[in-house]
Design an enzyme around this catalytic site. Structure first.
Site, PDB file in Angstrom:
ATOM      1  N   HIS A 113      19.364  10.564  72.622  1.00  0.00           N
ATOM      2  CA  HIS A 113      20.170  11.463  71.792  1.00  0.00           C
ATOM      3  C   HIS A 113      20.711  10.745  70.558  1.00  0.00           C
ATOM      4  O   HIS A 113      20.530  11.207  69.428  1.00  0.00           O
ATOM      5  CB  HIS A 113      21.331  12.021  72.624  1.00  0.00           C
ATOM      6  CG  HIS A 113      22.288  12.869  71.845  1.00  0.00           C
ATOM      7  ND1 HIS A 113      22.294  14.236  71.913  1.00  0.00           N
ATOM      8  CD2 HIS A 113      23.289  12.540  70.968  1.00  0.00           C
ATOM      9  CE1 HIS A 113      23.232  14.722  71.111  1.00  0.00           C
ATOM     10  NE2 HIS A 113      23.858  13.705  70.534  1.00  0.00           N
ATOM     11  N   GLU A 114      21.379   9.635  70.771  1.00  0.00           N
ATOM     12  CA  GLU A 114      21.989   8.934  69.635  1.00  0.00           C
ATOM     13  C   GLU A 114      20.936   8.401  68.681  1.00  0.00           C
ATOM     14  O   GLU A 114      21.157   8.344  67.468  1.00  0.00           O
ATOM     15  CB  GLU A 114      22.905   7.810  70.129  1.00  0.00           C
ATOM     16  CG  GLU A 114      24.109   8.289  70.912  1.00  0.00           C
ATOM     17  CD  GLU A 114      24.964   9.305  70.161  1.00  0.00           C
ATOM     18  OE1 GLU A 114      24.990   9.264  68.909  1.00  0.00           O
ATOM     19  OE2 GLU A 114      25.592  10.142  70.825  1.00  0.00           O
ATOM     20  N   HIS A 165      20.072  10.897  66.053  1.00  0.00           N
ATOM     21  CA  HIS A 165      20.921  10.810  64.858  1.00  0.00           C
ATOM     22  C   HIS A 165      20.408   9.695  63.936  1.00  0.00           C
ATOM     23  O   HIS A 165      20.378   9.838  62.710  1.00  0.00           O
ATOM     24  CB  HIS A 165      22.356  10.496  65.254  1.00  0.00           C
ATOM     25  CG  HIS A 165      23.108  11.640  65.844  1.00  0.00           C
ATOM     26  ND1 HIS A 165      23.229  12.860  65.227  1.00  0.00           N
ATOM     27  CD2 HIS A 165      23.814  11.741  67.007  1.00  0.00           C
ATOM     28  CE1 HIS A 165      23.962  13.670  65.971  1.00  0.00           C
ATOM     29  NE2 HIS A 165      24.329  13.013  67.058  1.00  0.00           N
ATOM     30  N   HIS A 220      17.539  10.766  61.923  1.00  0.00           N
ATOM     31  CA  HIS A 220      18.017  11.640  60.849  1.00  0.00           C
ATOM     32  C   HIS A 220      18.492  10.803  59.657  1.00  0.00           C
ATOM     33  O   HIS A 220      18.261  11.151  58.496  1.00  0.00           O
ATOM     34  CB  HIS A 220      19.150  12.515  61.393  1.00  0.00           C
ATOM     35  CG  HIS A 220      19.419  13.747  60.607  1.00  0.00           C
ATOM     36  ND1 HIS A 220      20.404  14.643  60.957  1.00  0.00           N
ATOM     37  CD2 HIS A 220      18.868  14.243  59.482  1.00  0.00           C
ATOM     38  CE1 HIS A 220      20.423  15.641  60.088  1.00  0.00           C
ATOM     39  NE2 HIS A 220      19.504  15.417  59.172  1.00  0.00           N
TER      40      HIS A 220
END
Length: 709
Positions: free
Chosen positions: A498-499, A502, A505
Site C-alpha cells: 500500500h505505502e 503512494h 505515485h
C-alpha cells in the site's frame, strides 16, 4: 497513508511548496550561518537528498526565521510589482517562492513524525502558530488575490491554466474574499488550530508511549512466539524494566498481539490500554483539545459561508459534498454491519464449544477470529509469517512487482546519510535505465515515532525546478530481537504494498509545477494508487517470488497460497465496519453546525455510532476519537472517508486490469500514463474514465469484500 501533515502545518490550506532557485533578497545573514546551516542552500547530494549527516536540531529555528523573512520579501515583491499581473510575474513567482522555508519544513516535519525528541517537539509547538500566521499573510492578502484574479489565460497551456485555477481556489478557500474583520478572526482561528494540532500529536505520542502494558510474568504472554517475547523483553529493558516484558501500542484500536495472546486477562489489559490511552484525565488527555478543534473548524466554515467544516473541506475533493461521502459510507456500512453480525455468531459458537463461559468482547475478536479462520480455511497466521520476512517481501515482492508492471529497478545506496540507523536508502531507475529517484525506508517502531505507516517526499518532482523525487516510506513493524528475522503478518505485507503505491505515485510524477505534481491531489484520490498496489501482493507470479520461508528459502506451498486466497473475504464484516464507523465519526465531528451539537467527546461518539447503526460492542471503530490522529493531528479532517472513496476506484480499476490481460507492461504503462503521472494537472474524474473507459462502479468493491455475489 500519504503524509500531508507537514504540508497542512505549513499553512491553513497549502502553503506554496515549491523548491525552485531562490531569488536574491536583501535579507542578510552572516557567512558563518550560511556555512553551518545546511538548509540555507541546496543539498549537494544527488537530487538534493537531505544532508542528514549535517542536519542538527539547532539548525531548524534559524532556517525557519530566515526562510520566513525571505518568503515575506518575495511575496511583497509580487504584490508591489507595478506591472500588470501576468502568469509569470504572479503565479510563477508564487510557485518559485519559499525555497529555504520549504526545505527546512519538509525535513523537520518528517523527523517530528518519525524520529522526534523533546527539542523538536518544543520547536514544533513554537512555530505552528507562526507558520499559520505566515500562510494567512499570503492567502488572506487581498492585493495578491486581486492580481491572481486579473491574470488573463490567453496563451497559457493546460497545465499553466490548471496551476492558476488551483492557486485561485486556494486563496478563496482560505478566505481571500472575506472582510477585513473576518480575515482577522480567520487568522486567530488558524493560529489556534495549528497550535492545537501540534499539541494533540505530542500528547498522543506520549499517551501511546505511557500506555504500553508492562508484564512481569512471562506466563501471561502464552501464545506469543519466542521472537515476540524476546522483542517485548528488549522493549522493557530499553524502557528501564529489565527482566520484564513491555507490550507497546500501535496507533489503531486493535493491537496485533491480541491475535495470539491466550491469556484473556492479558488481552483485556492490552485492549483497554489501547482504548483508554488518551482519556485518563492526565496531562496526555486529548479530549479538550479535539473538542476545541471541532468548534474552531466549525467557526472557520461559518466565516466562509458554509454550514459545516465538512462542507467547506470537500469543495476541492472528488466527492464535492458531505452527502456524497456519507452516501458511500452508508452503501458500505450497512452490508458490513450485517456481515459482522454473522461473524459474531460464528465466533461465539466457537467460544461456547470450547466452554469459554463468556460473551465475545472486542479484545477476544482477533484471537478467536483467527481460530475460526483456521477451522474454516485451515489457515493459521503462524503458518504464514515464516514466509514473510521484511527485506524479502520488499525486494522480491514490492520491488519485483514494480519492475514487472512498470519496468523500474532498485539499487541500495549505503553512501547516502540517513536520519536513523534503521533507515535504508535506494536509488530507483526507470524502464530505460535512467536514474529516476532516491527512496528511503524506515521499517521499525520506536517510542519517538508516530503510529501507522505513511509516505512523504523530501524533494518533489518539477520540470520547472529540475528536481526529481526523493521519497520516504515509514512503517511501524515490530523490530526483532538481535539476530532474529523480522517476520510480518499478511496484513503487514499489504501495508508495505500500500505505502509503496503512494511511492509509485510520487516516483512517476511528470509535471512542470510542484503544487500540482505527484501526490499533491485530493485526499479521496490520493489513496487510489496505494490501494490498487495492494492487489499485487497476491498476484501469483509476485507471491511465488517473495513468499519464501526465512530458513529453508522454499516457496510457500500452493496449498497454503490457495488457503490465503480462499480466506480473502474472511472477517471483512469486522474490517469494513471498523473503518466505516471511524470515517462516520470523522464526518460527524466535522458536520456540526452549532456549539450545541459539540458534546463531550465520549458522549458525542456514542450518539453518532448509535445514530448510524454501529452498535455492535464487539466491533469498535478502528480509531477512537481521543486517538484519531488522522483527523486531529493530521490532514484527514472531514477526509477519512477518502480511503473508502479511493477503494471504489481501485477495485473497479483492478477489475479493468484483470479483464484486459492482468499484470502486463502494456497495462502498467497505461496506468502510469493516465493515473500515476498526471498529478493534479487534469480533472481526476476524467483521468479515471480515460483509464477504464467508464465511471467508477461500487459493485466490484462489494464483490471483493464478499458482500454481494
Amino acid at each position: 497513508m500519504k503524509n500531508i501533515t507537514s504540508i497542512l502545518l505549513m499553512s491553513a490550506l497549502g502553503f506554496s511548496i515549491s523548491c525552485s532557485t531562490m531569488k536574491e533578497n536583501t535579507t542578510k545573514i552572516d557567512d558563518t550561518a550560511v556555512l553551518n546551516n545546511p538548509f540555507y542552500k541546496k543539498s549537494t547530494l544527488q537530487y538534493q537528498a537531505p544532508e542528514f549527516d549535517k542536519i542538527k536540531d539547532e539548525h531548524f529555528a534559524p532556517a525557519f526565521e530566515y526562510g520566513l523573512k525571505v518568503n515575506e520579501a518575495e511575496i511583497a515583491a509580487i504584490v508591489n510589482n507595478k506591472e500588470a499581473a501576468t502568469f509569470e510575474n504572479t503565479i510563477l513567482a508564487l510557485e518559485k517562492s519559499g525555497e529555504v522555508l520549504k526545505r527546512a519544513q519538509i525535513v523537520f516535519y518528517n523527523l517530528t513524525g518519525s524520529n522526534t525528541n523533546p527539542t523538536l517537539q518544543k520547536i514544533e509547538e513554537q512555530y505552528a502558530p507562526i507558520f499559520a500566521s505566515h500562510a494567512d499573510k499570503i492567502y488572506l492578502n487581498s492585493a495578491l488575490y486581486n492580481r491572481i484574479k486579473a491574470i488573463k489565460t490567453d496563451g497559457l497551456d493546460a497545465e499553466d491554466q490548471r496551476l492558476l485555477e488551483v492557486y485561485k481556489q486556494r486563496f478563496e478557500l482560505a478566505g481571500a474574499n472575506l472582510s477585513d474583520s473576518d480575515k482577522e478572526q480567520m487568522k486567530k482561528i488558524n493560529a489556534e488550530l495549528a497550535t492545537l494540532s501540534t499539541q494533540f500529536s505530542s500528547k498522543l505520542l506520549e499517551a501511546r508511549k505511557k500506555g504500553a502494558v508492562l508484564i512481569s510474568d512471562v506466563k501471561e504472554l502464552d501464545g506469543l512466539s519466542a521472537d515476540e517475547i524476546a522483542a517485548a523483553a528488549t522493549d522493557a529493558k530499553n524502557a528501564g524494566y529489565e527482566g520484564k516484558y513491555l507490550l507497546t501500542l500501535l496507533n489503531t484500536t486493535q493491537q496485533p498481539l491480541l491475535q495470539n495472546l491466550k491469556n484473556r486477562a492479558t488481552r483485556e489489559k492490552l485492549f483497554k490500554a489501547s482504548w483508554y490511552r488518551a482519556e485518563k484525565g492526565d496531562e496526555n488527555d486529548t479530549r479538550a483539545i479535539l473538542e476545541r478543534q471541532a468548534k474552531l473548524r466549525m467557526e472557520k466554515a461559518h466565516l466562509m459561508g458554509k454550514s459545516s467544516y465538512a462542507e467547506l473541506n470537500l469543495v476541492d475533493q472528488m466527492a464535492k459534498k458531505p452527502e456524497n461521502a456519507m452516501n458511500l459510507l452508508y452503501q458500505l456500512g450497512k452490508p458490513a454491519v450485517e456481515q459482522a453480525k454473522r461473524e459474531i455468531v460464528d465466533i461465539q459458537a466457537l467460544i461456547d464449544a470450547q466452554k469459554g463461559g463468556f460473551e465475545l468482547a472486542p479484545w477476544d475478536w482477533n484471537f478467536y477470529a483467527e481460530q475460526v479462520r483456521k477451522a474454516k480455511f485451515d489457515l493459521d497466521e503462524n503458518q504464514i509469517k515464516p514466509y514473510f520476512e521484511v527485506s524479502t517481501v520488499l525486494e522480491k515482492g514490492v520491488f519485483y512487482a514494480a519492475e514487472k508492471f512498470y519496468g523500474i529497478t532498485f539499487k541500495e545506496r549505503k553512501d547516502l546519510p540517513v536520519y536513523h540507523p534503521d533507515v535504508v536508502a535506494y536509488e530507483v531507475f526507470d524502464r530505460d535505465g535512467k536514474s529516476l529517484a532516491i527512496y528511503y525506508l524506515d521499517f521499525y517502531t520506536r517510542d519517538n515515532k508516530n503510529g501507522g505507516a505513511w509516505m512523504s517526499n523530501f524533494v518533489e518532482q518539477s520540470f520547472m525546478t529540475g528536481t526529481k523525487p526523493v521519497i520516504v516510506n515509514v512503517f511501524n513493524y515490530q523490530k526483532p530481537a538481535p539476530g532474529k528475522p523480522s517476520l510480518i503478518s499478511y496484513d503487514d505485507v499489504s501495508t508495505m504494498f500500500h505505502e509503496f503505491g503512494h511511492t509509485l505515485h510520487g516516483l512517476f510524477a511528470n509535471q512542470k509545477y510542484i503544487t500540482i505534481s505527484g501526490t499533491n491531489v485530493p485526499r479521496d484520490f490520493v489513496e487510489f494508487p496505494s490501494q490498487i498496489n495492494e492487489f499485487f501482493a497476491l498476484e501469483p507470479s509476485v507471491l511465488k517470488n517473495y513468499a519464501l520461508h526465512y530458513e529453508t528459502k522454499e516457496p510457500m506451498p500452493q496449498t497454503l497460497v490457495d488457503k490465503i486466497k480462499k480466506a480473502a473475504t474472511f472477517n471483512q464484516g469486522y474490517a469494513t465496519t471498523e473503518l466505516v464507523s471511524a470515517a462516520t465519526l470523522d464526518m460527524a465531528w466535522h458536520s456540526v453546525k452549532s456549539d450545541a451539537e459539540i458534546k463531550p467527546t465520549l458522549d458525542f461518539e456514542k450518539e453518532v455510532l448509535t445514530k448510524y447503526g454501529f452498535t455492535l460492542p464487539q466491533v469498535p471503530p478502528r480509531y477512537h476519537s481521543p486517538y484519531f490522529a488522522h483527523i486531529w493531528g493530521g490532514g484527514y479532517s472531514a477526509g477519512y472517508y477518502a480511503y473508502m472513496w479511493s477503494d471504489v476506484l481501485n477495485a473497479d480499476a483492478w477489475k479493468w486490469i484483470t479483464d484486459n490481460g492482468g499484470m502486463t507492461r502494456v497495462n502498467g504503462d497505461r496506468f502510469r500514463k493516465y493515473i500515476l503521472s498526471v498529478g493534479n494537472s487534469v480533472d481526476l474524474n476524467q483521468a479515471f474514465k480515460d483509464f477504464t473507459g467508464r465511471t467508477p462502479d461500487i459493485k466490484p468493491l462489494l464483490q471483493n469484500k464478499g458482500f454481494v455475489k
